[in-house]
Design a protein around this motif. Structure first.
Motif, mmCIF file in Angstrom:
data_model
loop_
_atom_site.group_PDB
_atom_site.id
_atom_site.type_symbol
_atom_site.label_atom_id
_atom_site.label_comp_id
_atom_site.label_asym_id
_atom_site.label_seq_id
_atom_site.Cartn_x
_atom_site.Cartn_y
_atom_site.Cartn_z
ATOM 1 N N ARG A 1 0.843 -1.186 0.000
ATOM 2 C CA ARG A 1 0.000 0.000 0.000
ATOM 3 C C ARG A 1 0.885 1.244 0.000
ATOM 4 N N THR B 1 -2.263 6.009 0.175
ATOM 5 C CA THR B 1 -3.228 5.392 -0.723
ATOM 6 C C THR B 1 -4.440 4.932 0.077
ATOM 7 N N THR B 2 -5.623 5.332 -0.343
ATOM 8 C CA THR B 2 -6.808 4.788 0.310
ATOM 9 C C THR B 2 -6.939 3.318 -0.074
ATOM 10 N N ILE B 3 -7.722 2.605 0.710
ATOM 11 C CA ILE B 3 -7.913 1.188 0.420
ATOM 12 C C ILE B 3 -8.573 1.021 -0.943
ATOM 13 N N GLU C 1 -8.229 3.015 -3.606
ATOM 14 C CA GLU C 1 -7.216 3.241 -4.646
ATOM 15 C C GLU C 1 -6.257 2.060 -4.747
#
Lengths: 338, 338, 338, 338
Positions: free
Chosen positions: D209, D213-215, D217
């Motif tokens: 990750r 970064t969002t989950i 994305e």
């Protein structure tokens, strides 16, 4: 403190800073490096930020503290772990303490029902809100004094000690009459007048981390209570604000080992507020115990879909009971009990 | 609210959710898409989060609000800009209002000196702290009542109205006696009992954004004051917590146009706390005015390197005067005055 | 570097750390404080983090760097401001350079139309994406080589130099054939092989800040290009990730004065990506100029509602022209031109 | 998608938006509420953001997606858990897979020594960096091809499969020759050309990750690999950027249950990079397993204080062995094995 001077500082500037350090009661110790001169200010600078004002001198690039600013909360003052007694229950000992109950006290039936069921499942403290801090003025604000009385009744019925939030300095006495632990909510972690007042009460205080409070600031808030004469402080990690939106907050379990290194105070974790979704509470509760937490704060509601607050993050009593069974196994795997 | 059901929800589940929506007083409106069924709950859901509890149903994936949760603070309620009168000074009108002075009131000499000099440079309100919220219990906590009196004296001397912070509900009356604007600090933005009490006072309130408060939550805090009957609310952006450490906080100037879109309340900016370093205050003050701010809150200290608090972010009086000259030019370039 | 030892370190431990510092080529300088011993490691530690490994010794509490880790990007190396020539246009001089155009090149008509209109309004560089970094593999990925040719045609028609993004080391030569400035996008700010390759090209490089890149890390990325022999680096602030969701990112204008203090490189600001909403672009563009930016990167699209990417943040040509008029006034108010 | 119109939209505006929705291939479904009209755009909008461009219409307040934008990564496409075979080792099955080794391969002796010791302690995969992404151009950049060969030798000696990072599209073939798992580092999570190239290789890919970064994305980055024809994707949480500085990053264990809900892909956790301090690695490794992770990535170095990179976060081999014993107990407590 370490005072870093700008490149090409003159001897006069170095001497000026040294004099100012001395005038504040510290001993300057100057190191001339290849590219920078740095001056150590020797002395006990914990909690004193006056030296930081040197940063406003044009010749100073930065002022960097060396010591953690808290004292009484520090492991350096007390090597062993502090234990906080809540009635017969000990927080910070070998047994992990689960505090469970509804977000808000909504009715006599609700709180008595939940209290009996969380007790049966192994919870040792009953949580429930009477005074509720709500983001919107139009949301349910709690049953207030009536809520406190219902909690007291639940305590008489079950024998479970009570933890509930206090939001205002002038209500500390009222809440302390009924509660065994005074909870300071995340939004009040830097409400310093409230901290001073709960210090005076002498009651155990559960101090939640603010949603954007660093661990250092949080321990300074604990220091307000400790230096006010009340050693019974329990810290509670409940999630911080980050960019991630798939959870309501980001429960920061890293805080558990960091706190265990820095402080002797017991540490509990609130996976309900920390994640904001009941589906994630179980995993994060198990993880908290494995990470070394001394306890958990978990929201349980008989009908979450009808809850007046925080329904999405509440467990039903059956799920809570199943979780307790799993928690016990993990507790034993890390040489604790539940 | 929009309730999104999980994939493959059954007709019975859809009907169950529809009934629950009705029982809460909303009208359900169901859209069956290719991959998801979504149900709109029609009705005024501002400020009510009971519908969110539906998220705890196993068949519900998410509950998404459509309306902003505040009412009185919203531009939908009031199209024009609100103006808040502070003595003769109007905040929210064509003239940009600069409020300046020391972080803490430290001595009679200091506050009278600074007051005269910021007035000469064009400041219209005098700022100064008497009750100081300090992260550490060992730091200087302010001169308290003595500080209020010194501010009142400075007001008599200069004619400048006073803004100062109030931290406790029970001191609102005391502070309101001496101050023209009650400042609610960042750490108290969600101290709801304090908000209710300053609402009752009727005095102008400057409400600082919390360091991790979303703009929506901030406007809900304003709503506590407005719905308590006090329309005189000024919002103050003062920096948020982010990962960046080269500034103490991240002054979020984006908040200015966002607020101008959402609310009719005046917006001022505090570049001193927002950046934490005097070297960045000038640029950010100019930028705030260009972005559309209605005023500025700026720390000025005659000897920042000896300040008892926030020295690193304070301007010397001469620098402040030079800044005012530059600010005036930018104000005029955006069709305002100073 | 400053190495802080744990409390109660023994003389043997101090001596051990001193020896290790020496063995890495630094000169140890030890200060014994009341509560801590700290050891300064004297020598040029910029960019070398080997000393940080000392933190893994049990007796070491922390290792704190004193110097900024970049060299060539630093103002200490070059006092004056660097200027980067882009054709006849100079970035970093007294005139503020506006670079405008569509997010993606979508068609010949679109790009020629926009190019003519932004030129008429006063833009000096044409922006447009041919290779598009898209979060989703299912989104429009750009016209690629065809897009580059259309940009080249727009350059021939209008005389505007071209800035466009390059995403892959092996395409640097291709893009450099058509573009006057190579843009490194936020997601590639730490794509070190790409940085090395654009350094070799010798072309002007616009290096966007990553959405979670600290200013220090960003300058280290610039250092990759500078130390690769290419002095033509322009920095571009474009918004960072924070908890606030009312803007797509949080445009961090504080970065402008911070960079102006730390580095000689020119700084431009992208309010389109930084806010993500066209309604906020104007205010933040004005603020960026007031804060001291050397240029702006602004998205303009003839029909934003039909754009294949980033429609919500694009200005229509008429709005852009109106903004340029306002920008010129603010530029002059801060003694620049446009 | 849900399109929310501004208050007081006219019938003509509603009709205009409906037509535009239709012209993009969706079916509009309009709900007129008391205060807002909202229009559902019915159709499969996963991964398509063209509808978002409607936000640029003056009458549109917001465009809100309903569906998660990824497809192949979604649990809706595949209910069971994916398993990724790495030689004889299976990631995503009942056994938790520990991947351990040094941050960088520094010498033949170092890597062979560590490999033998982590194998003896129960690790199933050997990690080690040959190509190193370093924030500073002046830091050690890895042994490159020589490093790959040493890893291959360690594999021959111990039988442990190898995981190592690849940073450049054009080196994927080279790294894939020696490695069993291609690691995509946090800084390359949105390096889309690299993702496309490792998809083509068909090799197992461990996708870290990004630090911001969002989950969502992150799963879209996984979708690049999956939609490129390579189903062998392992996700690795490694810490996100937050305001907290007592850990180097904030290891986000919440990502584990969130991912387990959203995707069928295996999830591993890297507590070494996530915390940045060896003292916190043990607690967070235990917590990761309790939270439901399928594996761990842990840095082990025989002499962390001499490591060329990431010394502060590396465990000594004996500590690693002790950790494995504790991990095994927690794994069994949650019905897994190690």
């Amino acid at each position: 403190m370490i005072i870093v001077l700008k490149a090409h500082s003159t001897d006069a500037e170095v001497a000026h800073v040294e004099r100012r350090i001395q005038s504040m009661g510290y001993r300057p110790h100057t190191i001339r490096g290849e590219l920078r001169t740095v001056i150590g200010a020797v002395g006990d600078d914990r909690g004193k930020e006056r030296l930081r004002a040197l940063e406003s001198l044009e010749c100073v690039e930065a002022v960097t503290p060396i010591l953690q600013p808290f004292k009484l909360a520090s492991r350096e003052v007390r090597k062993g772990n502090s234990q906080v007694a809540v009635g017969d229950v000990v927080v910070g000992g070998p047994t992990i303490v689960v505090m469970a109950g509804p977000c808000s006290v909504e009715s006599r039936l609700q709180v008595l029902d939940v209290a009996a069921r969380v007790k049966a499942a192994g919870a040792r403290v009953l949580r429930g809100g009477a005074f509720q801090p709500r983001t919107s003025p139009y949301a349910f604000q709690g049953l207030e004094t009536e809520g406190l009385k219902l909690l007291a009744e639940a305590k008489r019925e079950t024998g479970l000690p009570i933890i509930t939030e206090v939001m205002e300095p002038e209500r500390v006495d009222l809440v302390a009459e009924h509660a065994d632990v005074l909870q300071i909510g995340a939004r009040n972690v830097q409400n310093f007048s409230l901290l001073r007042r709960v210090a005076e009460s002498g009651k155990p205080v559960l101090l939640k981390r603010g949603m954007s409070t660093t661990i250092q600031e949080w321990l300074l808030s604990a220091e307000y209570v400790l230096s006010g004469g009340n050693p019974n402080v329990i810290l509670c990690e409940r999630g911080i604000r980050t960019f991630e939106t798939s959870t309501r907050f980001t429960l920061d379990l890293n805080a558990v080992p960091v706190l265990k290194k820095l402080t002797h105070l017991p540490v509990v974790v609130d996976p309900s507020h920390g994640t904001g979704h009941w589906e994630y509470v179980e995993s994060m509760a198990l993880a908290a115990v494995a990470a070394g937490a001394d306890g958990l704060l978990i929201e349980v509601h008989p009908k979450p879909e009808e809850a007046l607050s925080d329904g999405p993050q509440s467990l039903k009593p059956e799920r809570f009971a199943a979780l307790m069974t799993r928690l016990r196994k993990v507790a034993r795997a890390v040489d604790r009990d539940l």
